[in-house]
Design a protein around this motif. Structure first.
Motif, PDB file in Angstrom:
ATOM      1  N   HIS A   6       2.450  -7.557   7.983  1.00 56.69           N
ATOM      2  CA  HIS A   6       2.223  -6.500   7.001  1.00 56.69           C
ATOM      3  C   HIS A   6       1.716  -7.100   5.685  1.00 56.69           C
ATOM      4  CE1 HIS A   6       5.211  -5.193   9.909  1.00 56.69           C
ATOM      5  NE2 HIS A   6       5.013  -3.934   9.577  1.00 56.69           N
ATOM      6  N   GLU A  54       0.127  -0.125   9.342  1.00 53.47           N
ATOM      7  CA  GLU A  54       0.314   0.745   8.182  1.00 53.47           C
ATOM      8  C   GLU A  54       1.364   1.814   8.462  1.00 53.47           C
ATOM      9  OE1 GLU A  54      -3.438   1.953   6.517  1.00 53.47           O
ATOM     10  OE2 GLU A  54      -3.904  -0.133   5.960  1.00 53.47           O
ATOM     11  N   ARG A  55       1.413   2.325   9.691  1.00 49.05           N
ATOM     12  CA  ARG A  55       2.486   3.255  10.046  1.00 49.05           C
ATOM     13  C   ARG A  55       3.837   2.545  10.021  1.00 49.05           C
ATOM     14  NH1 ARG A  55      -1.528   6.392  12.941  1.00 49.05           N
ATOM     15  NH2 ARG A  55      -1.791   4.856  14.597  1.00 49.05           N
ATOM     16  N   ALA A  58       5.052   2.293   6.491  1.00 45.69           N
ATOM     17  CA  ALA A  58       5.526   3.605   6.047  1.00 45.69           C
ATOM     18  C   ALA A  58       6.914   3.892   6.611  1.00 45.69           C
ATOM     19  CB  ALA A  58       4.532   4.689   6.475  1.00 45.69           C
ATOM     20  N   ASP A  59       7.131   3.566   7.895  1.00 45.35           N
ATOM     21  CA  ASP A  59       8.454   3.765   8.498  1.00 45.35           C
ATOM     22  C   ASP A  59       9.504   2.895   7.820  1.00 45.35           C
ATOM     23  OD1 ASP A  59       7.400   5.577  10.299  1.00 45.35           O
ATOM     24  OD2 ASP A  59       7.279   4.160  11.966  1.00 45.35           O
ATOM     25  N   ARG A  62      10.358   4.189   4.341  1.00 42.62           N
ATOM     26  CA  ARG A  62      11.164   5.410   4.434  1.00 42.62           C
ATOM     27  C   ARG A  62      12.626   5.070   4.724  1.00 42.62           C
ATOM     28  NH1 ARG A  62      12.534   7.395   8.954  1.00 42.62           N
ATOM     29  NH2 ARG A  62      10.762   6.470  10.062  1.00 42.62           N
ATOM     30  N   ILE A 103       1.692   1.840  -3.069  1.00 45.34           N
ATOM     31  CA  ILE A 103       2.309   2.599  -1.979  1.00 45.34           C
ATOM     32  C   ILE A 103       3.821   2.614  -2.136  1.00 45.34           C
ATOM     33  CG2 ILE A 103       2.703   2.629   0.519  1.00 45.34           C
ATOM     34  CD1 ILE A 103      -0.115   1.410   0.827  1.00 45.34           C
ATOM     35  N   THR A 107       5.936   6.048  -2.773  1.00 42.88           N
ATOM     36  CA  THR A 107       6.656   6.609  -1.626  1.00 42.88           C
ATOM     37  C   THR A 107       8.086   6.120  -1.495  1.00 42.88           C
ATOM     38  OG1 THR A 107       5.951   4.875  -0.066  1.00 42.88           O
ATOM     39  CG2 THR A 107       4.465   6.769  -0.368  1.00 42.88           C
TER      40      THR A 107
END
Length: 267
Positions: A6, A54-55, A58-59, A62, A103, A107
């Motif tokens: 990442h 990228e997913r 994001a996971d 979160r 990001i 987020t």
């Protein structure tokens, strides 16, 4: 969990969006920058895997944002080795380079706040009121971290099992001597290629001796005993698909001497 993939993706795949920052960070050494960027395919950063990387971030953000909304550190009111291990990539790359930093701030503000807390010279937990200092009682793992274990199982276990099989093939083909350098020249990062998957997407990764060195630390902690069914750590791992991290056989140990990886016990 390893975040090298990442971190390197967001640093070098978005070079055009943050080139001035990175050129300054690397002292204008474009040769070093180009060499670092060249590592992307070896790490599994390809056109096919980038959407999943990228997913994945994001996971991860979160999950961690929900955790750090309730707890100042991973395991309670005190930084652990896990916090320091996570802090490396989450600040030095993902919390510092302009694209992933934006990001994170947009987020996952609790994760960004945790990076600030990790920089503080002392406890920086004012927003947690009377949250007790120290680790959680009875070494309990907060429920908010359990989704992180599931994510690690999803993203890492299959790849590591594939790499263990590739290591066995490499050892069988080369019959290395104990104490000999793992690579054909010092500081070579990979010794072979292995076909594996990241979140279901196939890619060809480099077989990295250092990864086995780090993996061994988990097993050397006395957890890799298949007979210890009542061990709470093994029970936790079993409940989240992580037992292969403890039980997968590796054909050889990798040790470190003189700042290079060498073969340890074979077989």
């Amino acid at each position: 969990m390893t975040l090298v993939r990442h971190a390197m993706h967001y640093r070098w795949s978005y070079l055009g969006s943050q080139q001035r920052f990175l050129t300054h960070a690397f002292g204008g050494d474009t040769q070093v920058m180009a060499r670092m960027q060249s590592y992307l395919p070896m790490l599994g950063v390809t056109a096919a895997t980038i959407p999943e990387i990228e997913r994945s971030l994001a996971d991860l953000l979160r999950i961690l944002d929900a955790h750090f909304a309730q707890h100042p550190y991973l395991l309670g009111g005190q930084a652990s080795l896990g916090d320091y291990g996570l802090f490396g990539p989450m600040f030095a790359h993902l919390g510092r380079d302009p694209v992933p930093l934006a990001i994170m701030q947009a987020t996952a503000p609790n994760v960004f706040r945790w990076t600030e807390r990790m920089h503080a010279p002392g406890p920086d937990m004012a927003e947690f009121g009377d949250y007790p200092a120290g680790f959680a009682a009875d070494d309990a793992v907060p429920d908010t971290l359990l989704p992180l274990l599931d994510l690690i199982a999803q993203e890492m276990v299959g790849e590591l099992v594939d790499k263990a099989a590739a290591l066995a093939d490499h050892v069988a083909a080369h019959d290395p001597a104990e104490g000999a350098p793992v690579a054909d020249r010092p500081h070579r990062r990979t010794i072979a290629a292995v076909t594996t998957r990241f979140r279901g997407v196939p890619f060809e990764a480099g077989l990295q001796p250092y990864q086995f060195l780090v993996w061994q630390r988990l097993c050397d902690a006395g957890l890799a005993d298949e007979g210890a069914a009542d061990d709470p750590v093994r029970a936790l791992f079993a409940g989240h698909g992580l037992l292969p991290l403890l039980d997968t056989r590796r054909a050889a140990r990798v040790e470190r001497r003189g700042n290079i990886e060498v073969w340890g016990r074979i077989g």
